[in-house]
Motif scaffolding. Structure first.
Motif, PDB file in Angstrom:
ATOM      1  N   MET A   1       0.994  -1.257   0.265  1.00 23.05           N
ATOM      2  CA  MET A   1       0.151  -0.286   0.195  1.00 23.05           C
ATOM      3  C   MET A   1       0.817   0.951   0.184  1.00 23.05           C
ATOM      4  O   MET A   1       2.092   1.475   1.104  1.00 23.05           O
ATOM      5  N   VAL A 141      -5.265   5.683  -6.064  1.00 22.97           N
ATOM      6  CA  VAL A 141      -6.270   4.823  -6.238  1.00 22.97           C
ATOM      7  C   VAL A 141      -6.679   4.984  -7.318  1.00 22.97           C
ATOM      8  O   VAL A 141      -7.218   4.332  -8.139  1.00 22.97           O
ATOM      9  N   ARG A 146      -5.207  -0.396  -4.594  1.00 29.25           N
ATOM     10  CA  ARG A 146      -6.271  -0.984  -4.682  1.00 29.25           C
ATOM     11  C   ARG A 146      -6.654   0.357  -3.296  1.00 29.25           C
ATOM     12  O   ARG A 146      -7.664   0.260  -2.303  1.00 29.25           O
ATOM     13  N   ALA A 147      -5.356   0.499  -2.359  1.00 25.33           N
ATOM     14  CA  ALA A 147      -5.900   1.765  -0.868  1.00 25.33           C
ATOM     15  C   ALA A 147      -4.515   2.754  -0.684  1.00 25.33           C
ATOM     16  O   ALA A 147      -3.146   1.606  -1.598  1.00 25.33           O
ATOM     17  N   TYR A 149      -2.944   4.926   1.666  1.00 31.60           N
ATOM     18  CA  TYR A 149      -2.912   6.500   3.355  1.00 31.60           C
ATOM     19  C   TYR A 149      -2.696   7.405   3.073  1.00 31.60           C
ATOM     20  O   TYR A 149      -1.012   7.813   2.051  1.00 31.60           O
ATOM     21  N   ALA A 307     -11.033  -3.335   4.778  1.00 29.50           N
ATOM     22  CA  ALA A 307     -11.274  -4.101   4.041  1.00 29.50           C
ATOM     23  C   ALA A 307     -11.590  -4.967   3.017  1.00 29.50           C
ATOM     24  O   ALA A 307     -12.048  -5.101   2.072  1.00 29.50           O
ATOM     25  N   PRO A 312     -12.163   0.446  -3.623  1.00 26.05           N
ATOM     26  CA  PRO A 312     -10.404   1.348  -4.041  1.00 26.05           C
ATOM     27  C   PRO A 312     -10.587   2.464  -2.499  1.00 26.05           C
ATOM     28  O   PRO A 312     -12.124   3.009  -2.599  1.00 26.05           O
ATOM     29  N   THR A 313      -9.830   2.285  -1.974  1.00 27.93           N
ATOM     30  CA  THR A 313      -9.719   3.078  -0.253  1.00 27.93           C
ATOM     31  C   THR A 313      -8.656   3.858  -0.297  1.00 27.93           C
ATOM     32  O   THR A 313      -7.553   3.495   0.030  1.00 27.93           O
ATOM     33  N   LEU A 315      -7.968   6.166   3.022  1.00 26.29           N
ATOM     34  CA  LEU A 315      -7.149   6.084   4.215  1.00 26.29           C
ATOM     35  C   LEU A 315      -6.904   7.577   4.339  1.00 26.29           C
ATOM     36  O   LEU A 315      -5.805   7.815   4.146  1.00 26.29           O
ATOM     37  N   PHE A 337      -6.507  -4.178   8.412  1.00 23.76           N
ATOM     38  CA  PHE A 337      -6.983  -3.842   6.652  1.00 23.76           C
ATOM     39  C   PHE A 337      -6.021  -4.774   5.360  1.00 23.76           C
ATOM     40  O   PHE A 337      -6.984  -4.747   4.792  1.00 23.76           O
TER      41      PHE A 337
END
Length: 340
Positions: A1, A141, A146-147, A149, A307, A312-313, A315, A337
């Motif tokens: 990530m 993203v 996919r994610a 932070y 998760a 698609p996230t 944070l 996650f």
């Protein structure tokens, strides 16, 4: 990530805070960043410095007048006789007042909703770079990750389109959500900070393309006091697209996770193209603001639940204040996650 962090944000280290009539040290200290970076290090996640985003990314959620104020306020404040080291408002407009003032003292009260987000000499640059982190995470993203932070300081979810408050400057969460919206027809936000995400709610309250969900401590006796109640469900085109789930300050893992699951169920029904999570670690039982009593295992399980939504996230770091366990809180949430 992929993770994003701008070292310039550490230069924002506010001092003033007014709590129950006492002047105390501000809770949004630069040390927070170092504790959170230690958590990323434990997970072998190396943060990247974000590129500078175009100002239009911030204007997607904020008025040009607020941005101009944040950028110039400290310099103008220093021109006052006997000016203090930080911009702290001492007068606030009431609802019936509508004239925008020329005075920096008046404008401070206009654009600052309380005294908890003092502006120092480096606050604008820090806020600017925090917002860059939010935009970079959203762009990652949008680019296929996919994610991602964003380690943002100062936080953002209490700031509305025109008013900064609650340790927040620019609303980094709303900026990330708006950035996702440039590519997706629908975007959902899930705020799990112990405080209601009133700024994010206010920005999207009349919109049907951005769902706002907030799980937080009951505001009847907790900041932000005036919003965050269950009957606030949106207005106009946004009617039905705002969900607040207030909980008692005594809330522990099971009840909190049930509320998070309720929020995720609403997200699933909304069927967004992407999700923005306002990651508040101040729900933990050791956080000095004592909003809830969630354990590290509760944070880990919440990370796994979010998760599992399989979206698609982005944070975006919001609350989580100075305690020995802040590093561990981030490690547990991200471990859940990332299914570690």
């Amino acid at each position: 990530m992929r993770c994003f962090y701008a070292p310039e944000t550490e230069a924002h280290d506010p001092v003033f805070r007014l709590t129950h009539g006492r002047i105390l040290r501000n809770a949004e200290q630069a040390e927070r960043a170092r504790l959170l970076l230690a958590g990323l290090d434990q997970l072998s996640l190396t943060p990247e410095a974000p590129p500078e985003a175009d100002r239009s990314a911030f204007e997607a959620v904020h008025t040009p007048r607020l941005l101009a104020f944040l950028e110039s306020a400290w310099d103008e404040w220093q021109k006052l006789p006997d000016a203090g080291p930080e911009v702290v408002p001492n007068v606030f407009p009431r609802a019936h007042v509508s004239r925008y003032p020329d005075s920096i003292v008046g404008r401070a009260g206009w654009h600052m909703g309380d005294t908890s987000a003092p502006i120092g000499p480096h606050s604008w640059r820090a806020s600017r770079r925090a917002a860059d982190c939010a935009v970079a995470a959203a762009d990652a993203v949008l680019g296929g990750e996919r994610a991602a932070y964003a380690l943002c300081r100062p936080a953002g979810h209490h700031t509305t389109a025109d008013i900064a408050a609650g340790h927040c400057m620019m609303n980094v969460s709303a900026i990330a959500a708006a950035r996702l919206r440039t590519r997706h027809e629908r975007v959902a936000t899930l705020d799990i900070d112990t405080h209601h995400g009133n700024g994010t709610q206010g920005i999207f309250y009349d919109r049907a393309d951005v769902l706002t969900v907030s799980v937080h401590t009951d505001p009847s006796n907790y900041y932000p006091f005036y919003t965050g109640y269950a009957d606030e469900t949106g207005e106009g085109d946004g009617a039905g697209f705002n969900l607040n789930i207030p909980l008692p300050r005594t809330t522990t893992d099971d009840a909190w996770l049930e509320a998070v699951a309720q929020g995720l169920a609403r997200v699933r029904d909304f069927a967004p193209g992407a999700l923005m999570v306002s990651l508040g670690l101040d729900v933990h039982e050791d956080d000095p603001l004592k909003g809830m009593k969630v354990s590290w295992d509760g944070l880990r399980r919440a990370g796994a639940m979010i998760a599992a939504a399989d979206l698609p996230t982005v944070l975006v770091q919001e609350g989580g204040y100075l305690s020995e366990g802040l590093t561990t809180s981030l490690v547990h949430f991200l471990s859940g996650f990332m299914e570690r």
